[in-house]
Scaffold this active site. Sequence first.
Site, mmCIF file in Angstrom:
data_model
loop_
_atom_site.group_PDB
_atom_site.id
_atom_site.type_symbol
_atom_site.label_atom_id
_atom_site.label_comp_id
_atom_site.label_asym_id
_atom_site.label_seq_id
_atom_site.Cartn_x
_atom_site.Cartn_y
_atom_site.Cartn_z
ATOM 1 N N CYS A 5 0.546 -1.133 0.066
ATOM 2 C CA CYS A 5 0.050 0.122 0.205
ATOM 3 C C CYS A 5 0.692 1.213 0.158
ATOM 4 O O CYS A 5 1.197 1.744 -0.717
ATOM 5 C CB CYS A 5 -1.144 -0.367 1.507
ATOM 6 S SG CYS A 5 -2.660 1.210 0.818
ATOM 7 N N ARG A 9 -11.972 7.581 -1.497
ATOM 8 C CA ARG A 9 -10.965 6.235 -1.110
ATOM 9 C C ARG A 9 -11.494 4.905 -1.664
ATOM 10 O O ARG A 9 -12.754 4.474 -1.949
ATOM 11 C CB ARG A 9 -10.989 6.824 0.815
ATOM 12 C CG ARG A 9 -10.417 7.611 1.253
ATOM 13 C CD ARG A 9 -9.878 7.175 1.970
ATOM 14 N NE ARG A 9 -8.763 6.887 2.614
ATOM 15 C CZ ARG A 9 -7.410 6.738 2.702
ATOM 16 N NH1 ARG A 9 -7.394 7.929 2.374
ATOM 17 N NH2 ARG A 9 -6.666 5.800 2.753
ATOM 18 N N HIS A 54 -4.061 -5.140 2.527
ATOM 19 C CA HIS A 54 -3.708 -5.704 3.841
ATOM 20 C C HIS A 54 -3.977 -6.813 4.116
ATOM 21 O O HIS A 54 -4.952 -7.258 2.906
ATOM 22 C CB HIS A 54 -3.613 -4.493 4.605
ATOM 23 C CG HIS A 54 -3.784 -2.322 4.037
ATOM 24 N ND1 HIS A 54 -1.958 -2.359 4.646
ATOM 25 C CD2 HIS A 54 -3.998 -2.028 2.793
ATOM 26 C CE1 HIS A 54 -1.886 -1.318 3.822
ATOM 27 N NE2 HIS A 54 -3.106 -1.124 3.689
HETATM 28 N N1 GLN Z 1 -1.554 7.027 2.027
HETATM 29 C C1 GLN Z 1 -1.832 6.106 0.943
HETATM 30 C C2 GLN Z 1 -3.418 6.358 0.147
HETATM 31 O O1 GLN Z 1 -4.004 6.511 0.726
HETATM 32 C C3 GLN Z 1 -1.842 4.816 1.537
HETATM 33 C C4 GLN Z 1 -2.918 4.148 2.633
HETATM 34 C C5 GLN Z 1 -1.800 2.819 2.642
HETATM 35 O O2 GLN Z 1 -1.303 2.108 3.228
HETATM 36 N N2 GLN Z 1 -3.476 2.138 3.330
HETATM 37 O O3 GLN Z 1 -3.509 6.162 -1.207
#
Ligand code: GLN
Length: 260
Positions: free
Chosen positions: A98, A132, A198
Site C-alpha cells: 500500500c 478512497r 493489507h
Molecule cells: N496513504 C496512501 C493512500 O491513502 C496509502 C494508504 C495505505 O497504506 N493504506 O493512498
Amino acid sequence: MGLRPAVRLCHLYPREMNIYADRGNIAVLHRRLAWRGFDLRVSESPPGERIRTGETDLFYLGGGQDRDQLGVAVDLQGHKAASVRSAAADGVAGLFVCGGYQLAGHEYRTVDGQAIGGIGALDVTTEADATRLVGNVEIESRLDTGRMRIFGYENHAGRSRLGPGSSPLGRVISGHGNNGEDRTEGALSGRFAGTYLHGPLLPKNPQLADWVLRLALEHRYGGKYELEPLDDHFEEAARRTAAALTARRRLAPRFRVRTR
Ligand code: GLN
C-alpha cells in the site's frame, strides 16, 4: 543459532510505516521459514540509517498514511532510494504494501498536490483522489509458479498507473485494485512486488508468502529453490472466509468513501 540457512530481511521504516498490522507479514515469513528449518534475520532500517545492500535478500515496506509517507520522504531520497534500486538490479527481492507500494514507484502525489518521490524500483506512478477505494479484494495472479488467487483488504486514496517496466501483480476479480478502472492490482518488476492488499496480506496467502521466500532464497544461495509444502489447513480456512466476503462484494455496489 547461526548455522541454519537464513534469509536476511531488511524492514524499511518499521515504526513509521505499519498500518493494518502489516508487520504481521514478517511473522508469516518467519514461521514459514522456521517450519522448514530456515531462519529469518530481520534488520530494521529506520530514518537516518543507511542500507547494507550486500547483506540483504529481501526488502519489506508496509503501508502508511500520507503523513507517514511524507515523514519518511526526505530520508528515503537521501539515504535509501538509490541503494534499494541498485539492490533490485542485483536480484534482491522486495515486498511493498500500500503506502509502501506507492513509495516503491516513481512518485506519489497527495490529494493536496504534494509530490513524494519514491524509490523508482517499480514502474508505477500514483496520484491521490478525493475518494478512497475501500473493501475486500480478490485478485488472480499468474506468477512463474502458476496461478493463484490472492485475498486482502484495500483502503487507499492513491490511484496507481503502471508503466511498461512493470506488469500487474494480478487481475481484479473483486474490489478496486490499482485505480478502480483498469482491473489491474499491484505491480511486479523483476523480484520486486507491490500491492494494495493489507489484512495483513500473507497469513491468508501462503502461496504468495512462499513465492516471496523462494525469490529471497534464490538471491541468497543461487540456483532454483523448491520449498517443501506445509500443512496450510488453517490458512485454507481463512481463505474460504475471505472468498465468501469477496463473493458477496461482487454482488454489491462498489464502495467509495469521500474524504473531503
Ligand atoms: N496513504 C496512501 C493512500 O491513502 C496509502 C494508504 C495505505 O497504506 N493504506 O493512498
